[in-house]
Design a protein around this motif. Structure first.
Motif, PDB file in Angstrom:
ATOM      1  N   GLN A  36      48.066  -1.196  38.723  1.00  0.00           N
ATOM      2  CA  GLN A  36      48.466   0.114  38.846  1.00  0.00           C
ATOM      3  C   GLN A  36      47.267   1.131  38.893  1.00  0.00           C
ATOM      4  OE1 GLN A  36      51.430   0.266  35.606  1.00  0.00           O
ATOM      5  NE2 GLN A  36      52.974  -0.093  37.009  1.00  0.00           N
ATOM      6  N   ALA A  37      47.560   2.069  39.184  1.00  0.00           N
ATOM      7  CA  ALA A  37      46.813   3.227  38.886  1.00  0.00           C
ATOM      8  C   ALA A  37      45.931   3.420  37.714  1.00  0.00           C
ATOM      9  CB  ALA A  37      47.443   4.586  39.604  1.00  0.00           C
ATOM     10  N   GLY A  38      44.746   3.341  37.686  1.00  0.00           N
ATOM     11  CA  GLY A  38      44.197   3.514  36.212  1.00  0.00           C
ATOM     12  C   GLY A  38      43.340   2.019  35.439  1.00  0.00           C
ATOM     13  N   ALA A  39      44.045   0.965  36.321  1.00  0.00           N
ATOM     14  CA  ALA A  39      43.693  -0.315  35.694  1.00  0.00           C
ATOM     15  C   ALA A  39      42.115  -0.719  36.375  1.00  0.00           C
ATOM     16  CB  ALA A  39      44.565  -1.236  36.472  1.00  0.00           C
ATOM     17  N   VAL A  97      42.808  -5.826  47.643  1.00  0.00           N
ATOM     18  CA  VAL A  97      42.985  -5.028  46.319  1.00  0.00           C
ATOM     19  C   VAL A  97      43.960  -3.962  46.625  1.00  0.00           C
ATOM     20  CG1 VAL A  97      41.995  -3.314  44.872  1.00  0.00           C
ATOM     21  CG2 VAL A  97      40.656  -5.472  45.577  1.00  0.00           C
ATOM     22  N   THR A  98      45.160  -4.207  46.000  1.00  0.00           N
ATOM     23  CA  THR A  98      46.071  -3.121  46.098  1.00  0.00           C
ATOM     24  C   THR A  98      46.396  -2.337  44.749  1.00  0.00           C
ATOM     25  OG1 THR A  98      47.193  -4.572  47.875  1.00  0.00           O
ATOM     26  CG2 THR A  98      48.607  -2.678  46.939  1.00  0.00           C
ATOM     27  N   VAL A  99      46.413  -1.142  44.815  1.00  0.00           N
ATOM     28  CA  VAL A  99      46.584  -0.339  43.895  1.00  0.00           C
ATOM     29  C   VAL A  99      47.720   0.621  43.979  1.00  0.00           C
ATOM     30  CG1 VAL A  99      45.597   1.562  42.284  1.00  0.00           C
ATOM     31  CG2 VAL A  99      44.003  -0.130  43.406  1.00  0.00           C
ATOM     32  N   SER A 100      48.527   0.565  43.083  1.00  0.00           N
ATOM     33  CA  SER A 100      49.865   1.237  43.083  1.00  0.00           C
ATOM     34  C   SER A 100      49.989   2.571  42.294  1.00  0.00           C
ATOM     35  CB  SER A 100      51.352   0.304  42.758  1.00  0.00           C
ATOM     36  OG  SER A 100      51.129   0.056  41.485  1.00  0.00           O
ATOM     37  N   SER A 141      39.170   2.662  36.583  1.00  0.00           N
ATOM     38  CA  SER A 141      39.969   3.605  36.945  1.00  0.00           C
ATOM     39  C   SER A 141      40.409   3.768  38.418  1.00  0.00           C
ATOM     40  CB  SER A 141      39.194   5.077  36.829  1.00  0.00           C
ATOM     41  OG  SER A 141      38.864   4.990  35.489  1.00  0.00           O
ATOM     42  N   LEU A 142      41.030   2.613  38.791  1.00  0.00           N
ATOM     43  CA  LEU A 142      41.352   2.454  40.035  1.00  0.00           C
ATOM     44  C   LEU A 142      42.507   3.330  40.690  1.00  0.00           C
ATOM     45  CD1 LEU A 142      41.360  -1.452  40.140  1.00  0.00           C
ATOM     46  CD2 LEU A 142      40.159   0.007  41.835  1.00  0.00           C
ATOM     47  N   LYS A 143      42.398   3.714  41.983  1.00  0.00           N
ATOM     48  CA  LYS A 143      43.203   4.870  42.524  1.00  0.00           C
ATOM     49  C   LYS A 143      43.964   4.170  43.805  1.00  0.00           C
ATOM     50  CE  LYS A 143      39.964   8.418  41.722  1.00  0.00           C
ATOM     51  NZ  LYS A 143      38.998   9.264  42.064  1.00  0.00           N
ATOM     52  N   PRO A 144      45.218   4.692  43.987  1.00  0.00           N
ATOM     53  CA  PRO A 144      45.818   4.283  45.314  1.00  0.00           C
ATOM     54  C   PRO A 144      44.751   4.100  46.652  1.00  0.00           C
ATOM     55  CG  PRO A 144      47.408   5.343  44.187  1.00  0.00           C
ATOM     56  CD  PRO A 144      45.933   5.683  43.447  1.00  0.00           C
TER      57      PRO A 144
END
Length: 125
Positions: free
Chosen positions: A13-16, A121-124, A85-88
């Motif tokens: 998820q976003a932020g991970a 890498v997939t960011v939801s 702080s991953l983003k979509p």
């Protein structure tokens, strides 16, 4: 020659955070400069980060600066990409690449000699 294998991708998820690894085999890559690139569907491959053979110099794309950290452990023949702080918008296939020379062309994928297959890498949101 050197073979590169990436690992550590996944769906978050976003932020991970995620930590990608790039493991080398075939020969020691302790003298190679290593870059990370990514490619999202329908987009061109883009530079993410680079680290020199000694780890003394690193550089990042503006889009990841302050969130991603590249490092290496030459004793383990491995380079890491810590992604916080991953983003979509970070969703892509991430690939590491090796080059023996060092010059100002490190942001260009054509300047690398060896490539891994990539990790998704997939960011939801």
């Amino acid at each position: 020659q050197v073979q590169l294998v990436e690992s550590g991708g996944g769906l978050v998820q976003a932020g991970a955070s995620l930590r990608l690894s790039c493991a080398a085999s075939g020969r020691s890559f302790s003298t190679d400069n290593i870059g990370w690139f990514r490619q999202a569907p329908g987009k061109e491959r883009e530079f993410v980060a680079v680290i020199t053979w000694s780890g003394g110099v690193t550089d990042y794309a503006d889009s990841v600066k302050g969130r991603f950290t590249i490092s290496r452990d030459n004793a383990k023949n491995t380079v890491y990409l810590q992604m916080n702080s991953l983003k979509p918008g970070d969703t892509a296939v991430y690939r590491c690449a090796a080059r023996s020379s060092w010059s100002g062309t490190y942001r260009y994928s054509w300047s690398y000699d060896y490539w891994g297959q990539g990790t998704q890498v997939t960011v939801s949101s």
